[in-house]
Design a protein around this motif. Structure first.
Motif, PDB file in Angstrom:
ATOM      1  N   LYS A 185       0.834  -1.206   0.000  1.00  0.00           N
ATOM      2  CA  LYS A 185       0.000   0.000   0.000  1.00  0.00           C
ATOM      3  C   LYS A 185       0.869   1.256   0.000  1.00  0.00           C
ATOM      4  CE  LYS A 185      -3.722  -0.275   2.443  1.00  0.00           C
ATOM      5  NZ  LYS A 185      -4.657  -0.293   3.599  1.00  0.00           N
ATOM      6  N   LEU A 186       1.922   1.256   0.811  1.00  0.00           N
ATOM      7  CA  LEU A 186       2.814   2.419   0.867  1.00  0.00           C
ATOM      8  C   LEU A 186       3.526   2.640  -0.465  1.00  0.00           C
ATOM      9  CD1 LEU A 186       4.385   1.851   4.405  1.00  0.00           C
ATOM     10  CD2 LEU A 186       2.864   3.716   3.758  1.00  0.00           C
ATOM     11  N   GLU A 187       3.911   1.553  -1.122  1.00  0.00           N
ATOM     12  CA  GLU A 187       4.650   1.678  -2.382  1.00  0.00           C
ATOM     13  C   GLU A 187       3.757   2.089  -3.543  1.00  0.00           C
ATOM     14  OE1 GLU A 187       6.709  -2.042  -2.807  1.00  0.00           O
ATOM     15  OE2 GLU A 187       8.384  -1.401  -1.526  1.00  0.00           O
ATOM     16  N   GLN A 188       2.441   2.111  -3.335  1.00  0.00           N
ATOM     17  CA  GLN A 188       1.544   2.621  -4.369  1.00  0.00           C
ATOM     18  C   GLN A 188       1.506   4.144  -4.402  1.00  0.00           C
ATOM     19  OE1 GLN A 188      -2.397   0.806  -4.650  1.00  0.00           O
ATOM     20  NE2 GLN A 188      -1.615  -1.014  -3.634  1.00  0.00           N
ATOM     21  N   LEU A 189       1.945   4.787  -3.309  1.00  0.00           N
ATOM     22  CA  LEU A 189       1.989   6.245  -3.305  1.00  0.00           C
ATOM     23  C   LEU A 189       2.993   6.724  -4.347  1.00  0.00           C
ATOM     24  CD1 LEU A 189       2.008   6.912   0.549  1.00  0.00           C
ATOM     25  CD2 LEU A 189       0.094   7.240  -1.018  1.00  0.00           C
ATOM     26  N   PRO A 190       2.634   7.705  -5.165  1.00  0.00           N
ATOM     27  CA  PRO A 190       3.541   8.128  -6.254  1.00  0.00           C
ATOM     28  C   PRO A 190       4.861   8.700  -5.753  1.00  0.00           C
ATOM     29  CG  PRO A 190       1.663   9.626  -6.043  1.00  0.00           C
ATOM     30  CD  PRO A 190       1.365   8.446  -5.177  1.00  0.00           C
TER      31      PRO A 190
END
Length: 343
Positions: free
Chosen positions: A289-294
């Motif tokens: 989920k965190l790595e989906q942040l641009p």
């Protein structure tokens, strides 16, 4: 953040096909920019020969360095396509992007210094080349055409988030300014007074040095691990706290620059008697989920069962700790045992 908590993915994320299409569009923007730089450089060489104007020559030298800088950016972009994770570069080559931009900007700033020196020499010697009416018309036609093409590219390139394409966009904007100033200085020097031409070149030089010095500083900051601003840390904290009902405490939230984007480190506390497979799934889904942040390139999630132990790593200064404590208190999270990073 609420949408990510409920749906589990970042709203507006691109599909694989859309990402491929975007990559093709970015490559097209880079290739068009390189081709335009080559053609426009040849045209400006002819204009410089015809006019012998120092301001126009300064603009032409800028175009020459555009070609060199374009090669540097093209090389870094191609190097990033082969990350070689399993041998020399375990975390990829994305740091080559700001390094390439720093080299690009340094070359441009060096050009500005050379133009400044030559302009001062011409002012001292009080020399001004002569130009007939036909040469003046050729110079005006070429410089106006070059400026129009650069303006179109300047509008087109900022549509992309790729940092290298943005560097091209900045360069096109810079060319629009320098071409306009160079043309105006050359024409006014012929019509009114000779010293306007070297003064125009000095303006171009100072603008060059100032613009690209700022670019160097910005990219150096991105490479030395500077912490993310408090509002971004607050956003991460909110997302982590609402990730799963079994998250009892947040022990650490770090975000720091490591190239164009952030690395994130998180320590969360789960129940001591929770099965390993369940704890692993909570941690892994949080990482995804965190790595989906641009803004995030990599995220690391550490799972613990208590937060009363001494920090495993070096602690930060008191001032930064107070700032971080305020962020956590906003979300009702006890900051007394937070493991915090160096300022």
């Amino acid at each position: 953040m609420d949408t990510m908590t409920e749906m589990g993915y970042f709203p507006g994320s691109l599909t694989e096909e859309e990402m491929k299409q975007l990559a093709r569009s970015e490559r097209l923007a880079v290739n068009v920019s390189n081709a335009a730089n080559m053609v426009l450089f040849a045209a400006k060489v002819y204009a410089s020969i015809k006019s012998k104007s120092l301001a126009v020559i300064a603009s032409t030298l800028d175009s020459l360095l555009d070609l060199l800088s374009g090669f540097i950016l093209w090389f870094t972009a191609n190097a990033m396509k082969s990350p070689n994770h399993y041998y020399y570069y375990p975390i990829g080559k994305k740091r080559m992007q700001p390094v390439g931009i720093i080299v690009f900007a340094s070359v441009m700033a060096t050009l500005g210094l050379q133009i400044l020196i030559e302009s001062a020499r011409q002012l001292i010697s009080k020399s001004m080349p002569e130009m007939d009416l036909d040469d003046l018309k050729w110079m005006i036609g070429i410089m106006v055409s070059v400026t129009v093409v650069k303006f179109i590219l300047m509008v087109y390139c900022p549509r992309f988030d790729n940092e290298i394409v943005k560097a091209y966009a900045q360069d096109h904007f810079f060319d629009v300014i320098t071409n306009s100033v160079g043309l105006a200085a050359a024409v006014l020097a012929i019509k009114y007074n000779w010293w306007i031409d070297p003064m125009g070149a000095i303006i171009i030089a100072l603008y060059t040095i100032n613009t690209w010095a700022k670019t160097v500083i910005e990219n150096v900051w991105s490479l030395i691990g500077r912490t993310a601003p408090p509002d971004f840390l607050a956003k991460l904290t909110y997302l982590i706290w609402n990730h799963h009902e079994e998250v009892k405490h947040i022990d650490t939230v770090r975000a720091y620059t490591f190239g164009a984007h952030y690395f994130v480190e998180v320590d969360i506390v789960l129940p001591e008697d929770m099965p390993l497979n369940q704890a692993h799934n909570i941690g892994e889904t949080l990482q995804e989920k965190l790595e989906q942040l641009p803004e995030v390139e990599r995220a690391f999630v550490h799972i613990d069962f208590e937060f009363t132990h001494r920090p495993e790593h070096k602690t930060m200064g008191y001032g930064r700790a107070r700032e971080m404590s305020g962020i956590f208190l906003d979300f009702g999270i006890c900051p007394s045992h937070l493991q915090l990073m160096n300022p």
